[in-house]
Design a protein around this motif. Structure first.
Motif, PDB file in Angstrom:
ATOM      1  N   VAL A  22       0.829  -1.207   0.000  1.00  0.00           N
ATOM      2  CA  VAL A  22       0.000   0.000   0.000  1.00  0.00           C
ATOM      3  C   VAL A  22       0.865   1.259   0.000  1.00  0.00           C
ATOM      4  CG1 VAL A  22      -1.719   1.331   1.300  1.00  0.00           C
ATOM      5  CG2 VAL A  22      -1.947  -1.154   1.094  1.00  0.00           C
ATOM      6  N   CYS A  23       1.923   1.266   0.806  1.00  0.00           N
ATOM      7  CA  CYS A  23       2.836   2.409   0.813  1.00  0.00           C
ATOM      8  C   CYS A  23       3.443   2.616  -0.568  1.00  0.00           C
ATOM      9  CB  CYS A  23       3.954   2.197   1.838  1.00  0.00           C
ATOM     10  SG  CYS A  23       3.422   2.293   3.569  1.00  0.00           S
ATOM     11  N   GLY A  24       3.777   1.516  -1.243  1.00  0.00           N
ATOM     12  CA  GLY A  24       4.359   1.611  -2.568  1.00  0.00           C
ATOM     13  C   GLY A  24       3.393   2.155  -3.600  1.00  0.00           C
ATOM     14  N   VAL A  25       2.163   1.666  -3.589  1.00  0.00           N
ATOM     15  CA  VAL A  25       1.150   2.161  -4.528  1.00  0.00           C
ATOM     16  C   VAL A  25       0.902   3.651  -4.298  1.00  0.00           C
ATOM     17  CG1 VAL A  25      -1.276   1.995  -5.195  1.00  0.00           C
ATOM     18  CG2 VAL A  25       0.047  -0.079  -4.819  1.00  0.00           C
ATOM     19  N   PHE A  26       0.843   4.038  -3.039  1.00  0.00           N
ATOM     20  CA  PHE A  26       0.651   5.444  -2.664  1.00  0.00           C
ATOM     21  C   PHE A  26       1.805   6.291  -3.193  1.00  0.00           C
ATOM     22  CE2 PHE A  26       0.514   8.414   1.292  1.00  0.00           C
ATOM     23  CZ  PHE A  26      -0.115   9.417   0.560  1.00  0.00           C
ATOM     24  N   ALA A  27       3.049   5.834  -2.959  1.00  0.00           N
ATOM     25  CA  ALA A  27       4.221   6.589  -3.407  1.00  0.00           C
ATOM     26  C   ALA A  27       4.258   6.707  -4.932  1.00  0.00           C
ATOM     27  CB  ALA A  27       5.496   5.926  -2.887  1.00  0.00           C
ATOM     28  N   VAL A  28       3.958   5.620  -5.630  1.00  0.00           N
ATOM     29  CA  VAL A  28       3.946   5.645  -7.094  1.00  0.00           C
ATOM     30  C   VAL A  28       2.906   6.642  -7.603  1.00  0.00           C
ATOM     31  CG1 VAL A  28       3.392   4.293  -9.142  1.00  0.00           C
ATOM     32  CG2 VAL A  28       4.867   3.324  -7.390  1.00  0.00           C
ATOM     33  N   ALA A  29       1.752   6.688  -6.941  1.00  0.00           N
ATOM     34  CA  ALA A  29       0.685   7.607  -7.364  1.00  0.00           C
ATOM     35  C   ALA A  29       1.083   9.069  -7.214  1.00  0.00           C
ATOM     36  CB  ALA A  29      -0.586   7.325  -6.568  1.00  0.00           C
ATOM     37  N   THR A  30       1.971   9.358  -6.256  1.00  0.00           N
ATOM     38  CA  THR A  30       2.410  10.744  -6.058  1.00  0.00           C
ATOM     39  C   THR A  30       3.542  11.119  -7.002  1.00  0.00           C
ATOM     40  OG1 THR A  30       4.103  10.271  -4.373  1.00  0.00           O
ATOM     41  CG2 THR A  30       1.815  10.541  -3.613  1.00  0.00           C
ATOM     42  N   GLY A  55       0.782  22.231   2.019  1.00  0.00           N
ATOM     43  CA  GLY A  55       2.177  22.243   2.437  1.00  0.00           C
ATOM     44  C   GLY A  55       3.072  21.288   1.678  1.00  0.00           C
ATOM     45  N   GLY A  56       2.533  20.568   0.708  1.00  0.00           N
ATOM     46  CA  GLY A  56       3.314  19.634  -0.080  1.00  0.00           C
ATOM     47  C   GLY A  56       3.206  18.198   0.372  1.00  0.00           C
ATOM     48  N   GLU A  57       2.597  17.960   1.542  1.00  0.00           N
ATOM     49  CA  GLU A  57       2.397  16.594   2.005  1.00  0.00           C
ATOM     50  C   GLU A  57       1.219  15.960   1.261  1.00  0.00           C
ATOM     51  OE1 GLU A  57       2.121  16.370   6.228  1.00  0.00           O
ATOM     52  OE2 GLU A  57       4.267  16.753   6.497  1.00  0.00           O
ATOM     53  N   TRP A  58       1.164  14.630   1.344  1.00  0.00           N
ATOM     54  CA  TRP A  58       0.124  13.877   0.645  1.00  0.00           C
ATOM     55  C   TRP A  58      -0.723  13.096   1.642  1.00  0.00           C
ATOM     56  CZ3 TRP A  58      -0.421  13.928  -4.744  1.00  0.00           C
ATOM     57  CH2 TRP A  58       0.619  14.546  -5.452  1.00  0.00           C
ATOM     58  N   GLU A  59      -1.948  12.828   1.261  1.00  0.00           N
ATOM     59  CA  GLU A  59      -2.836  11.984   2.061  1.00  0.00           C
ATOM     60  C   GLU A  59      -3.477  10.928   1.178  1.00  0.00           C
ATOM     61  OE1 GLU A  59      -4.323  14.705   5.841  1.00  0.00           O
ATOM     62  OE2 GLU A  59      -5.745  14.243   4.224  1.00  0.00           O
ATOM     63  N   LEU A  60      -3.650   9.745   1.760  1.00  0.00           N
ATOM     64  CA  LEU A  60      -4.415   8.664   1.152  1.00  0.00           C
ATOM     65  C   LEU A  60      -5.687   8.531   1.973  1.00  0.00           C
ATOM     66  CD1 LEU A  60      -4.414   6.366  -0.993  1.00  0.00           C
ATOM     67  CD2 LEU A  60      -3.400   4.893   0.758  1.00  0.00           C
ATOM     68  N   ILE A  67      -6.096   7.259   5.629  1.00  0.00           N
ATOM     69  CA  ILE A  67      -5.458   5.950   5.733  1.00  0.00           C
ATOM     70  C   ILE A  67      -3.949   6.087   5.900  1.00  0.00           C
ATOM     71  CG2 ILE A  67      -5.102   3.731   4.601  1.00  0.00           C
ATOM     72  CD1 ILE A  67      -8.003   4.318   5.504  1.00  0.00           C
ATOM     73  N   ALA A  68      -3.351   7.031   5.183  1.00  0.00           N
ATOM     74  CA  ALA A  68      -1.897   7.214   5.246  1.00  0.00           C
ATOM     75  C   ALA A  68      -1.547   8.656   4.916  1.00  0.00           C
ATOM     76  CB  ALA A  68      -1.191   6.265   4.286  1.00  0.00           C
ATOM     77  N   ARG A  69      -0.404   9.089   5.429  1.00  0.00           N
ATOM     78  CA  ARG A  69       0.139  10.409   5.105  1.00  0.00           C
ATOM     79  C   ARG A  69       1.544  10.239   4.552  1.00  0.00           C
ATOM     80  NH1 ARG A  69      -2.740  11.801  10.008  1.00  0.00           N
ATOM     81  NH2 ARG A  69      -4.437  13.251   9.513  1.00  0.00           N
ATOM     82  N   GLY A  70       1.894  11.022   3.565  1.00  0.00           N
ATOM     83  CA  GLY A  70       3.197  10.925   2.939  1.00  0.00           C
ATOM     84  C   GLY A  70       3.923  12.255   2.927  1.00  0.00           C
ATOM     85  N   THR A  71       5.203  12.223   3.273  1.00  0.00           N
ATOM     86  CA  THR A  71       6.044  13.412   3.284  1.00  0.00           C
ATOM     87  C   THR A  71       7.175  13.230   2.282  1.00  0.00           C
ATOM     88  OG1 THR A  71       5.591  13.743   5.642  1.00  0.00           O
ATOM     89  CG2 THR A  71       7.483  14.909   4.710  1.00  0.00           C
TER      90      THR A  71
END
Length: 231
Positions: A22-30, A55-60, A67-71
């Motif tokens: 899931v982290c990988g799919v999220f990262a690829v999508a960004t 602020g440049g951060e991402w959310e799933l 579900i997840a936050r990405g920096t």
């Protein structure tokens, strides 16, 4: 805004997605390097929106929760030298998950998954203190360009970290993960996956993982935080 859906094939625990996948799919999508923190168990078969904050951060997000936050972040990780492939094979024969496994149907490390369905990465401990396993990526992991898709590298880098910090004796869930793929491996290419302990802080346990090709060249690496569940 993009939408992703985690197919039940990619489960970790019975009712949620494998954290690394899931982290990988999220990262690829960004489209960038991302440090991902899982906030809630990723649901299966539910549309999840990928959205960028001011602020440049991402959310799933699901329809009801985050579900997840990405920096955005660059991974810095010292990686140990890999064992020989035959050593990884030997270690895998002593995989703790063959005796007892909290999630035996896990997409990555579940012994109940058939060849070509799950990744069947079974890391066992070596005398050096790292865990290692062979990995022969199936044809079904092809991303359409003759190479294994990036999200499957993230998945392969997930569970070996758990066995490095717990030896399979304690139930933990992935809390945070950051990975970088240097080179996508090919389906059918013999690989070695390793995991090693970076430290602990209470119920938080830190692990590094890496994938090497048959020539011992580093192909992908990750750092992760595992959260030990309360008794």
């Amino acid at each position: 805004m993009k939408t992703i859906l985690v197919d039940p094939r990619y489960k970790g625990p019975p009712d949620s997605g494998n954290g690394g996948y899931v982290c990988g799919v999220f990262a690829v999508a960004t489209g960038g390097d991302l440090r991902v923190r899982l906030v809630a168990p990723p649901p299966l078969g539910v549309p999840l929106d990928v959205a960028q904050e001011d602020g440049g951060e991402w959310e799933l997000r699901s329809a009801t929760s985050v579900i997840a936050r990405g920096t955005p972040a660059k991974l810095r990780l010292d990686v140990p030298s890999p064992p020989k492939y035959v050593q990884a094979v030997w270690a895998s024969q002593h995989y703790a998950g063959f005796r007892e496994h909290a999630f035996p149907d896990c997409f990555v490390c579940g012994p109940h998954r058939r060849r070509g369905d799950g990744l069947r990465i079974f890391p066992g401990m070596l005398d050096t203190g790292i865990v290692a396993a062979p990995w022969l990526p199936a044809d079904s992991l092809d991303g359409g360009d003759g190479k294994v898709a990036v999200e499957y590298h993230w998945a392969a880098l997930d569970c070996p970290g758990y066995f490095a910090v717990s030896a399979g004796r304690r139930v933990m869930l992935l809390g945070e993960m950051q990975a970088h793929v240097d080179r996508c491996v090919h389906p059918g290419e013999p690989c070695t996956v390793i995991g090693w302990k970076l430290g602990s802080d209470g119920r938080k346990h830190y692990a590094g993982t890496a994938i090497f090709d048959e020539d011992g060249e580093l192909c992908a690496r990750a750092a992760a935080t595992w959260i030990e569940l309360r008794a």
